[in-house]
Design an enzyme around this catalytic site. Sequence first.
Site, mmCIF file in Angstrom:
data_model
loop_
_atom_site.group_PDB
_atom_site.id
_atom_site.type_symbol
_atom_site.label_atom_id
_atom_site.label_comp_id
_atom_site.label_asym_id
_atom_site.label_seq_id
_atom_site.Cartn_x
_atom_site.Cartn_y
_atom_site.Cartn_z
ATOM 1 N N TYR A 120 46.047 31.597 -65.972
ATOM 2 C CA TYR A 120 45.032 30.583 -65.662
ATOM 3 C C TYR A 120 45.687 29.252 -65.308
ATOM 4 O O TYR A 120 46.711 28.876 -65.878
ATOM 5 C CB TYR A 120 44.096 30.376 -66.843
ATOM 6 C CG TYR A 120 43.113 31.502 -67.079
ATOM 7 C CD1 TYR A 120 43.076 32.625 -66.259
ATOM 8 C CD2 TYR A 120 42.207 31.440 -68.132
ATOM 9 C CE1 TYR A 120 42.174 33.650 -66.500
ATOM 10 C CE2 TYR A 120 41.302 32.459 -68.374
ATOM 11 C CZ TYR A 120 41.283 33.565 -67.556
ATOM 12 O OH TYR A 120 40.400 34.575 -67.790
ATOM 13 N N GLY B 226 19.927 30.835 -61.306
ATOM 14 C CA GLY B 226 19.064 30.126 -60.369
ATOM 15 C C GLY B 226 19.744 29.878 -59.043
ATOM 16 O O GLY B 226 19.554 28.829 -58.417
ATOM 17 N N PRO C 139 28.974 36.546 -67.696
ATOM 18 C CA PRO C 139 27.652 36.989 -68.143
ATOM 19 C C PRO C 139 26.529 36.622 -67.181
ATOM 20 O O PRO C 139 25.453 37.220 -67.239
ATOM 21 C CB PRO C 139 27.479 36.280 -69.497
ATOM 22 C CG PRO C 139 28.374 35.094 -69.431
ATOM 23 C CD PRO C 139 29.559 35.549 -68.629
ATOM 24 N N LEU C 140 26.764 35.663 -66.286
ATOM 25 C CA LEU C 140 25.772 35.291 -65.267
ATOM 26 C C LEU C 140 26.246 35.671 -63.873
ATOM 27 O O LEU C 140 25.712 35.200 -62.875
ATOM 28 C CB LEU C 140 25.459 33.794 -65.348
ATOM 29 C CG LEU C 140 24.916 33.320 -66.695
ATOM 30 C CD1 LEU C 140 24.720 31.813 -66.696
ATOM 31 C CD2 LEU C 140 23.608 34.038 -67.040
ATOM 32 N N LEU D 127 25.208 33.836 -60.220
ATOM 33 C CA LEU D 127 24.153 34.552 -59.502
ATOM 34 C C LEU D 127 22.842 34.531 -60.280
ATOM 35 O O LEU D 127 21.756 34.426 -59.690
ATOM 36 C CB LEU D 127 24.590 35.999 -59.255
ATOM 37 C CG LEU D 127 23.605 36.888 -58.489
ATOM 38 C CD1 LEU D 127 23.534 36.454 -57.028
ATOM 39 C CD2 LEU D 127 24.014 38.352 -58.594
ATOM 40 N N LEU D 128 22.945 34.624 -61.628
ATOM 41 C CA LEU D 128 21.761 34.713 -62.483
ATOM 42 C C LEU D 128 21.353 33.362 -63.061
ATOM 43 O O LEU D 128 20.556 33.303 -63.996
ATOM 44 C CB LEU D 128 22.026 35.713 -63.616
ATOM 45 C CG LEU D 128 22.337 37.138 -63.157
ATOM 46 C CD1 LEU D 128 22.945 37.959 -64.290
ATOM 47 C CD2 LEU D 128 21.076 37.812 -62.620
#
Length: 329
Positions: A55, A221, A213-214, A218-219
Site C-alpha cells: 500500500y 449511491g 463492502p460497497l 457502487l452501492l
Amino acid sequence: MSGMYVQLGRGATLVSRLWLGTVNFSGRVPDDQAIRLMDEALDRGVNCVDTADIYGWRLYKGHTEELVGRWLRGSGRRDDVVLATKVGEPMSDRVNDRGLSARHVIRSCEASLRRLGVDHIDLYQMHRMDRTVRWDELWQAMDQLVASGKVRYIGSSNFAGWHLAAGQESAARRGSLGLVSEQCLYNLAVRHAELEVLPAARAYGIGVFAWSPLHGGLLSGALRKLAEGTAVKSGQGRAQRTLPALRDTIARYERFCARVGRDPAEVGLAWLLSRPGVSGAVIGPRTTGHLVSALRAVELELSEEEHRELEALFPPVGSGGEVPEAWQN
C-alpha cells in the site's frame, strides 16, 4: 458498544466489526487527513487498522506502513490497536521479492516491522494464494515468526474455499493454530463467497472480514453522485467497471433506499454485516462523514421485508445456498 466487537476467528482477541482499511491512504487521502481518520476511528471504537506492505504504491510501495508507523508513534496508542498488514504482492522487480516463499515472508515481515516501527504485528495476512509454495514451507515460516514473537496471528486474503481447507488441515498436522481470518471480496453485487469461502471458513472457525463492502462505491449511491457531479471513488475503478452491467439494478436499489429513507451505503453495509458467517468488514473511508456513516450501519437492522427486496434485487449465485446446493433447484 459491546456488540461492535467479535473474536478474531478462532483467536480470543477482540476486534471491531469494522476495520479501518488504508488502501486509499497515500494518494487518495492526504497524510494529515489519514492521521486524523485513524485517530477518529480509534476514538469511535474501531480498533483494527488494516494495511499491506504494497500500500502506498501511488507514491511508493511501503509508504502507507510508514504513515501508520508515524501515527502509532505520535499517538502513543499502540496497545489500543490490533495492527494488521499483508505480504505476498510484488515489492520490486527482483525475482524473489514477491510471493509466499519462506525467504520472502520472513524478509517482508522484518521490513514491515521496520516501516511500522513496532516489535510485533498482530495479524499477518497472506495477500493472495501462491500456488507455487507448499503449505509445509509456508507454515514453517509463519510458525517461526509466531515463535519469535514478531507475529501474533496469521490470516489470509483472497483465498478460495479449498485453499482455506488445505491450509487448516496442514496447520493441524503441525499442531499450529493456522488461519484465524480471511479477507474476501463480498457485497450485495458480488456474492460468490457464499458458495465455498463462507462455508469453508465457518467449518474451520475462520473469521471472514469482507473487503470492498460497497464494491468501490457502487452501492453508495453511485448514480445519484454521478448525476450530481459529486462521484469520487464511485466514478472510477471497480464501481465504474461494474456499473454498465448493473445500471438498472443500481437504479432500482437507489430508489428502494430512497423509499425506505435510508442511505444506500448504510443499507449495503448493514446487509453485509447481517450475513451468516461474516464477522465484519474492511472499510476505506476518505472522510469523517464516511466513517460515521459506516458506524451507523453497524447498528442498523433491516426488516425481513427489506431483506426480501434486497434479495430480489441482488439474487445469489445459482439457486442460492452453498455448493453444490447452489446449482440445484
